[in-house]
Design a protein around this motif. Structure first.
Motif, PDB file in Angstrom:
ATOM      1  N   VAL A 181       0.864  -1.185   0.000  1.00 53.49           N
ATOM      2  CA  VAL A 181       0.000   0.000   0.000  1.00 53.49           C
ATOM      3  C   VAL A 181       0.901   1.236   0.000  1.00 53.49           C
ATOM      4  CG1 VAL A 181      -1.732   1.336   1.270  1.00 53.49           C
ATOM      5  CG2 VAL A 181      -1.851  -1.181   1.249  1.00 53.49           C
ATOM      6  N   ILE A 182       0.708   2.082  -1.004  1.00 52.95           N
ATOM      7  CA  ILE A 182       1.473   3.338  -1.078  1.00 52.95           C
ATOM      8  C   ILE A 182       0.526   4.465  -0.700  1.00 52.95           C
ATOM      9  CG2 ILE A 182       2.739   4.913  -2.611  1.00 52.95           C
ATOM     10  CD1 ILE A 182       3.476   2.468  -4.340  1.00 52.95           C
ATOM     11  N   VAL A 183       0.902   5.270   0.291  1.00 57.66           N
ATOM     12  CA  VAL A 183       0.082   6.434   0.634  1.00 57.66           C
ATOM     13  C   VAL A 183       0.792   7.673   0.100  1.00 57.66           C
ATOM     14  CG1 VAL A 183      -1.074   7.735   2.456  1.00 57.66           C
ATOM     15  CG2 VAL A 183      -0.730   5.261   2.720  1.00 57.66           C
ATOM     16  N   GLY A 184       0.150   8.366  -0.840  1.00 60.02           N
ATOM     17  CA  GLY A 184       0.725   9.570  -1.432  1.00 60.02           C
ATOM     18  C   GLY A 184       0.914   9.411  -2.931  1.00 60.02           C
ATOM     19  N   GLY A 185       0.493  10.432  -3.670  1.00 62.66           N
ATOM     20  CA  GLY A 185       0.544  10.365  -5.138  1.00 62.66           C
ATOM     21  C   GLY A 185       1.323  11.523  -5.733  1.00 62.66           C
ATOM     22  N   GLY A 186       2.405  11.914  -5.061  1.00 63.74           N
ATOM     23  CA  GLY A 186       3.317  12.887  -5.668  1.00 63.74           C
ATOM     24  C   GLY A 186       4.345  12.149  -6.507  1.00 63.74           C
ATOM     25  N   ASP A 221      -8.561   9.415  -2.085  1.00 58.64           N
ATOM     26  CA  ASP A 221      -9.269   9.510  -0.798  1.00 58.64           C
ATOM     27  C   ASP A 221      -8.282   9.992   0.265  1.00 58.64           C
ATOM     28  OD1 ASP A 221     -11.176   9.320   1.149  1.00 58.64           O
ATOM     29  OD2 ASP A 221     -11.649   7.209   0.812  1.00 58.64           O
ATOM     30  N   ASP A 222      -8.841  10.440   1.383  1.00 64.31           N
ATOM     31  CA  ASP A 222      -7.963  10.873   2.486  1.00 64.31           C
ATOM     32  C   ASP A 222      -7.730   9.722   3.458  1.00 64.31           C
ATOM     33  OD1 ASP A 222      -7.661  13.502   1.718  1.00 64.31           O
ATOM     34  OD2 ASP A 222      -9.570  14.095   2.612  1.00 64.31           O
ATOM     35  N   VAL A 223      -6.478   9.527   3.815  1.00 65.55           N
ATOM     36  CA  VAL A 223      -6.187   8.590   4.898  1.00 65.55           C
ATOM     37  C   VAL A 223      -6.443   9.345   6.198  1.00 65.55           C
ATOM     38  CG1 VAL A 223      -4.323   7.371   6.099  1.00 65.55           C
ATOM     39  CG2 VAL A 223      -4.565   7.182   3.609  1.00 65.55           C
ATOM     40  N   LYS A 224      -7.353   8.801   6.993  1.00 67.89           N
ATOM     41  CA  LYS A 224      -7.759   9.480   8.231  1.00 67.89           C
ATOM     42  C   LYS A 224      -7.026   8.932   9.438  1.00 67.89           C
ATOM     43  CE  LYS A 224     -10.867  12.397   6.875  1.00 67.89           C
ATOM     44  NZ  LYS A 224     -10.460  13.791   6.884  1.00 67.89           N
ATOM     45  N   GLN A 225      -6.594   7.663   9.330  1.00 66.22           N
ATOM     46  CA  GLN A 225      -5.988   7.031  10.490  1.00 66.22           C
ATOM     47  C   GLN A 225      -5.049   5.913  10.048  1.00 66.22           C
ATOM     48  OE1 GLN A 225      -8.926   6.105  13.606  1.00 66.22           O
ATOM     49  NE2 GLN A 225      -7.802   4.169  13.864  1.00 66.22           N
ATOM     50  N   VAL A 226      -3.979   5.750  10.800  1.00 63.39           N
ATOM     51  CA  VAL A 226      -3.047   4.646  10.538  1.00 63.39           C
ATOM     52  C   VAL A 226      -3.216   3.651  11.684  1.00 63.39           C
ATOM     53  CG1 VAL A 226      -0.619   4.024  10.225  1.00 63.39           C
ATOM     54  CG2 VAL A 226      -1.457   6.234   9.396  1.00 63.39           C
ATOM     55  N   SER A 268      -1.111  -2.277  10.400  1.00 59.80           N
ATOM     56  CA  SER A 268      -2.007  -3.319   9.876  1.00 59.80           C
ATOM     57  C   SER A 268      -2.856  -2.778   8.739  1.00 59.80           C
ATOM     58  CB  SER A 268      -2.896  -3.862  10.994  1.00 59.80           C
ATOM     59  OG  SER A 268      -3.583  -2.789  11.610  1.00 59.80           O
ATOM     60  N   GLY A 269      -3.074  -1.472   8.722  1.00 56.21           N
ATOM     61  CA  GLY A 269      -3.876  -0.892   7.646  1.00 56.21           C
ATOM     62  C   GLY A 269      -4.014   0.601   7.830  1.00 56.21           C
ATOM     63  N   VAL A 270      -4.603   1.232   6.812  1.00 53.79           N
ATOM     64  CA  VAL A 270      -4.917   2.656   6.946  1.00 53.79           C
ATOM     65  C   VAL A 270      -6.413   2.822   6.710  1.00 53.79           C
ATOM     66  CG1 VAL A 270      -2.622   3.527   6.286  1.00 53.79           C
ATOM     67  CG2 VAL A 270      -4.340   3.125   4.500  1.00 53.79           C
ATOM     68  N   THR A 271      -7.022   3.678   7.488  1.00 48.79           N
ATOM     69  CA  THR A 271      -8.457   3.915   7.340  1.00 48.79           C
ATOM     70  C   THR A 271      -8.662   5.159   6.481  1.00 48.79           C
ATOM     71  OG1 THR A 271      -8.821   2.982   9.524  1.00 48.79           O
ATOM     72  CG2 THR A 271     -10.614   4.317   8.603  1.00 48.79           C
ATOM     73  N   THR A 272      -9.467   5.008   5.429  1.00 48.92           N
ATOM     74  CA  THR A 272      -9.730   6.144   4.537  1.00 48.92           C
ATOM     75  C   THR A 272     -11.105   6.722   4.822  1.00 48.92           C
ATOM     76  OG1 THR A 272     -10.707   4.726   2.847  1.00 48.92           O
ATOM     77  CG2 THR A 272      -8.333   5.113   2.690  1.00 48.92           C
ATOM     78  N   ALA A 273     -11.359   7.921   4.310  1.00 44.38           N
ATOM     79  CA  ALA A 273     -12.639   8.584   4.564  1.00 44.38           C
ATOM     80  C   ALA A 273     -13.792   7.829   3.914  1.00 44.38           C
ATOM     81  CB  ALA A 273     -12.584  10.020   4.061  1.00 44.38           C
ATOM     82  N   GLU A 274     -13.575   7.376   2.672  1.00 41.27           N
ATOM     83  CA  GLU A 274     -14.716   6.803   1.936  1.00 41.27           C
ATOM     84  C   GLU A 274     -14.506   5.385   1.421  1.00 41.27           C
ATOM     85  OE1 GLU A 274     -15.363   9.691  -1.108  1.00 41.27           O
ATOM     86  OE2 GLU A 274     -15.992  11.197   0.361  1.00 41.27           O
ATOM     87  N   HIS A 275     -13.294   4.878   1.520  1.00 39.98           N
ATOM     88  CA  HIS A 275     -13.021   3.542   0.966  1.00 39.98           C
ATOM     89  C   HIS A 275     -12.693   2.523   2.053  1.00 39.98           C
ATOM     90  CE1 HIS A 275     -12.622   6.107  -2.589  1.00 39.98           C
ATOM     91  NE2 HIS A 275     -12.784   5.016  -3.333  1.00 39.98           N
ATOM     92  N   GLY A 276     -13.051   2.832   3.269  1.00 38.97           N
ATOM     93  CA  GLY A 276     -12.833   1.872   4.355  1.00 38.97           C
ATOM     94  C   GLY A 276     -11.359   1.670   4.659  1.00 38.97           C
ATOM     95  N   ASP A 277     -11.032   0.476   5.185  1.00 39.29           N
ATOM     96  CA  ASP A 277      -9.647   0.176   5.568  1.00 39.29           C
ATOM     97  C   ASP A 277      -8.892  -0.441   4.389  1.00 39.29           C
ATOM     98  OD1 ASP A 277     -10.215   1.057   8.052  1.00 39.29           O
ATOM     99  OD2 ASP A 277     -10.036  -0.890   9.063  1.00 39.29           O
ATOM    100  N   LEU A 278      -7.652  -0.012   4.214  1.00 39.50           N
ATOM    101  CA  LEU A 278      -6.785  -0.646   3.210  1.00 39.50           C
ATOM    102  C   LEU A 278      -5.731  -1.417   3.988  1.00 39.50           C
ATOM    103  CD1 LEU A 278      -6.219   2.466   0.885  1.00 39.50           C
ATOM    104  CD2 LEU A 278      -7.967   0.679   0.644  1.00 39.50           C
ATOM    105  N   THR A 279      -5.682  -2.734   3.773  1.00 37.95           N
ATOM    106  CA  THR A 279      -4.705  -3.555   4.496  1.00 37.95           C
ATOM    107  C   THR A 279      -3.608  -3.992   3.540  1.00 37.95           C
ATOM    108  OG1 THR A 279      -5.994  -5.520   4.043  1.00 37.95           O
ATOM    109  CG2 THR A 279      -6.410  -4.409   6.143  1.00 37.95           C
TER     110      THR A 279
END
Ligand SMILES: Cc1cc2nc3c(=O)[nH]c(=O)nc-3n(C[C@H](O)[C@H](O)[C@H](O)COP(=O)(O)OP(=O)(O)OC[C@H]3O[C@@H](n4cnc5c(N)ncnc54)[C@H](O)[C@@H]3O)c2cc1C
Ligand SMILES: N[C@@H](Cc1c[nH]c2cc(Cl)ccc12)C(=O)O
Length: 516
Positions: A6-11, A197-202, A211-222
């Motif tokens: 899982v990559i967080v960030g699209g720069g 989407d925004d990652v709201k929580q790690v 274990s995962g990141v919680t997004t605003a609209e797409h649930g948890d990404l594991t």
């Protein structure tokens, strides 16, 4: 098998990582990239090292595939203006240093001083840039080089394997946002899942691993491996895993920048095929010519200059073309994370670390990190050796580049105001102080520069020492005992080659007008 990334960030960091890992591991890896639609990218980062061609080559891309899409141009050097004194300039070019009888040509230059310009005497490219030429002929051939795209014996090597073998003669300028867009398509076409989407929580497990990141609209990404490409925020590594950040502010005080993207008629203006770094009262201004616009920005220290004054100076420097352009003010976090790989999280890009963009090292750091990650990709046992090797390599690259940048300020002759006087009294890394003493009587070589791979070969150090003019340098004593005629011949061959190349090579603009 560990294969969910899982990559967080699209720069630039996020998309370069996604593209490279797909090219390296294909179907055997699943990649999800999540980027925020609300938090923007840093919006700058347009000049590179020549080594980046290994990145594009790894992805199977040729210049004609990506350059037109990114308004890209060639960069043959960094041109330093006013660092020694007003109206002085010199180049740090992408060109192999010649040796004569076992001594670098710059050493012979100190001994013989054919003219007062070491860069024009020792390198062909300095005059080619002054003449505004492209390093390629209009038919695309690269003049007088033993290698070319696709026919380069260095293909398939990583950057560190390549260093010292040959020096490719140019790097690139490109629009960072367009490159991210280009790589988005590349990666998504090859199966990377893209979520806006925004990652709201790690989320951490019992061991404190992600274990995962919680997004605003797409649930948890594991996933198995989490790559933090969230920029200066360091959302996963620094915030969630609380990995400390080691600041370089004590030795590199520039902590702010203001940037403008100025649309320009490049046909009228012409393209100078290099990045220019023009020294200012509290830092320096970069000028990067692209097809259709010029990227420019003032890098400065807030302790010496306010953002308003920096913006005013930059606008005066650029002139009326920037009147309607909105300025981008950036606060820079200078330094590096203590470790960039912690548990199952690897930070790449600004989240890992950053030094001011004086030698265009940001994208180089990203490229280097990706190569190291691919090489040390973890297995199910999470053998710590991979992590430790990775962290050492990343730490060394950044610490080495820091030394190189500090050298610019120590060696610059300017002392005309408090900002520049302070560059001569500020603490510098201990080892660098010792090295500078050595270089005064023996120009840098691979034994006396920072001893780990950091992307800069000894000749780069020579250029900065010779160009900045504030440190008294002596030629090797031995040269007084040597026959100097071979060096004289080398200087005259360079003059001859320079004359020929500036005649036959087309203007840089003309080349791109035809090829874009
Ligand atoms: C003034 C300046 C000049 C520079 N010039 C050069 C140069 O000439 N050459 C060079 O090589 N480098 C340069 N750099 C460095 C270069 O810009 C960066 O290395 C490069 O852009 C990589 O940035 P990044 O991808 O790490 O971060 P960013 O571009 O900041 O991207 C961060 C990403 O994280 C996402 N994100 C953040 N928070 C969240 C969240 N909660 N949820 C989801 N997504 C999130 C954002 O949406 C964004 O996509 C420069 C940097 C600066 C500051
Ligand atoms: N490995 C780098 C080293 C390098 C050699 N010359 C320059 C000049 C500039 Cl301006 C930056 C970097 C370099 C590379 O080949 O790109």
């Amino acid at each position: 098998m560990l294969n969910k990334v899982v990559i967080v960030g699209g720069g630039t960091a996020g998309w370069m990582t996604a593209s490279y890992l797909k090219a390296a591991f294909g179907e055997r890896i699943q990649i999800t990239l999540v980027e925020s639609g609300n938090v923007g990218t840093v919006g700058v980062g347009e000049a590179t090292f020549s080594d980046i061609r290994h990145f594009f080559e790894f992805l199977g891309l040729k210049e004609k595939d990506w350059m037109p899409a990114c308004n890209a141009t060639y960069k043959l050097a960094v041109r330093f203006e006013n660092w020694r004194e007003k109206d002085h300039y010199f180049y740090h070019p992408f060109e192999q240093m010649r040796s004569v009888n076992g001594f670098p040509l710059t050493d012979w230059w100190l001994h013989q001083s054919p003219t007062e310009r070491f860069d024009k005497d020792c390198f062909v490219m300095a005059s080619v840039i002054d003449a505004g030429r492209s390093p390629r002929m209009l038919d695309g051939t690269l003049i007088d080089q033993p290698f070319d795209e696709g026919a380069d014996e260095m293909q398939g090597l990583t950057m560190s394997e390549h260093q010292g073998k040959t020096q490719f003669p140019y790097a690139y300028h490109f629009e960072a946002a367009l490159l991210a867009k280009y790589l988005t398509k590349y990666a998504v076409d090859r199966g990377v899942k893209h979520i806006v989407d925004d990652v709201k929580q790690v989320n951490l497990d019992d061991r404190g691993w992600i274990s995962g990141v919680t997004t605003a609209e797409h649930g948890d990404l594991t996933g198995d491996v989490f790559i933090d490409c969230t920029g200066f925020r360091g959302l996963l590594l620094n915030k969630a895993l609380e990995e400390p950040f080691i600041s370089y502010a004590d030795t590199l005080p520039n902590d702010s920048a203001v940037a403008l993207q100025v649309p320009m008629d490049m046909e009228k203006r012409g393209i100078r095929p290099c990045t220019t770094a023009t020294a200012q009262d509290a830092g320096w201004i970069w000028t990067i010519p692209l097809m259709g616009r010029v990227g420019t920005g003032y890098v400065y220290a807030k302790d010496y200059l306010s953002p308003e004054d920096a913006e005013r100076t930059l606008r005066e420097f650029v002139g009326p073309a920037a009147a309607d352009v909105e300025a981008n003010h950036i606060k820079m976090r200078i330094g590096r994370s203590r470790n960039s790989w912690v548990k199952n999280c690897v930070a790449i890009g600004l989240s890992s670390g950053f030094v001011e963009p004086l030698e265009s090292t940001g994208i180089f750091f990203i490229h280097h990190a990706i190569e190291q990650l691919a090489k040390n990709f973890p297995g199910e046992d999470w053998n710590p050796t991979h992590r430790d090797l990775y962290n050492k390599a990343i730490g060394n690259v950044m610490d080495g580049v820091r030394e190189f940048l500090v050298l610019h300020y120590v060696a610059a002759k300017r002392t005309d105001n408090q900002y520049w006087r302070d560059t001569k009294t500020r603490a510098i890394p201990d080892a660098l102080a010792e090295r500078i003493e050595t270089w005064k009587t023996q120009l840098p070589d691979s034994e006396t520069v920072f001893p780990y791979y950091h992307g800069l070969p000894p000749y780069s150090y020579m250029c900065i020492l010779l160009g900045m003019g504030g440190i008294d340098l002596k030629p090797s004593r031995a040269l007084a005992l040597c026959d100097g005629s071979a060096a004289e011949r080398e200087f005259s061959e360079i003059r001859e080659k320079t004359r020929r190349l500036t005649e036959v090579l087309p203007p840089a603009y003309e080349y791109f007008a035809q090829h874009h």
